[in-house]
Write a protein that holds these residues in place. Structure first.
Motif: not given
Length: 177
Positions: A94, A97, A113
């Motif tokens: 990620t 995130l 994100g």
């Protein structure tokens, strides 16, 4: 009489065979680690229908989940070498995130994100995209004991146009911050 006896013996032998012998041994999913949630440090999936389990090398299994520069970053990967000595990596990541227990994330392109899936072969890494996607489900996130568990699947396309399918992925890791 002897030809009839041998014919019957052959017929009995052929029909007595069971093509269904030990289906569990033929099912590659049964060879993957159990889907636990206790920080067992396990990881496995099917890579193009074949069992992928991290093994050998300096760092066959790694998991990091940390807060850096205003965002959360998960890095989870398994590595192994094939019979030719080529490094193969399956990873989930990620970028900025935060993850939560019992949530599912789309594996998309490698941008801030998003969550993404990565297939590495030799020195090349291939990422999920808007076209070749997947999913990551976090089944356990224990920030006190630093355990993250979940399941995943994704597709990626390599430089030769081959689409690699990563299926039945599961992990149960203790992460470092």
């Amino acid at each position: 009489m002897k030809p009839l006896f041998y014919t019957l013996l052959l017929l009995i032998g052929v029909t007595a065979c069971n093509n269904d012998d030990d289906k569990a041994a033929q099912d590659p999913v049964s060879l993957l680690p159990a889907a636990t949630q206790t920080g067992e440090n396990t990881f496995g999936c099917l890579l193009d229908g074949e069992v992928f389990l991290p093994s050998g090398g300096i760092n066959p299994l790694d998991c990091v989940y940390q807060y850096v520069d205003g965002g959360y970053y998960l890095g989870l990967q398994g590595n192994k070498r094939n019979s030719d000595g080529d490094l193969i990596m399956i990873a989930i990541g990620t970028n900025g995130l935060q993850i939560f227990q019992n949530e599912t994330y789309q594996l998309l392109e490698n941008i801030n994100g998003n969550a993404q899936g990565i297939y590495g072969y030799r020195i090349n890494n291939y990422y999920t995209s808007q076209t070749y996607t997947g999913e990551l489900t976090i089944t356990k996130l224990d920030t006190e004991n630093q355990i993250v568990s979940g399941t995943f699947w994704f597709d990626v396309q390599d430089n030769q146009g081959v689409v690699h399918q990563i299926r039945e992925g599961r992990f149960d890791m203790q992460y470092v911050r």
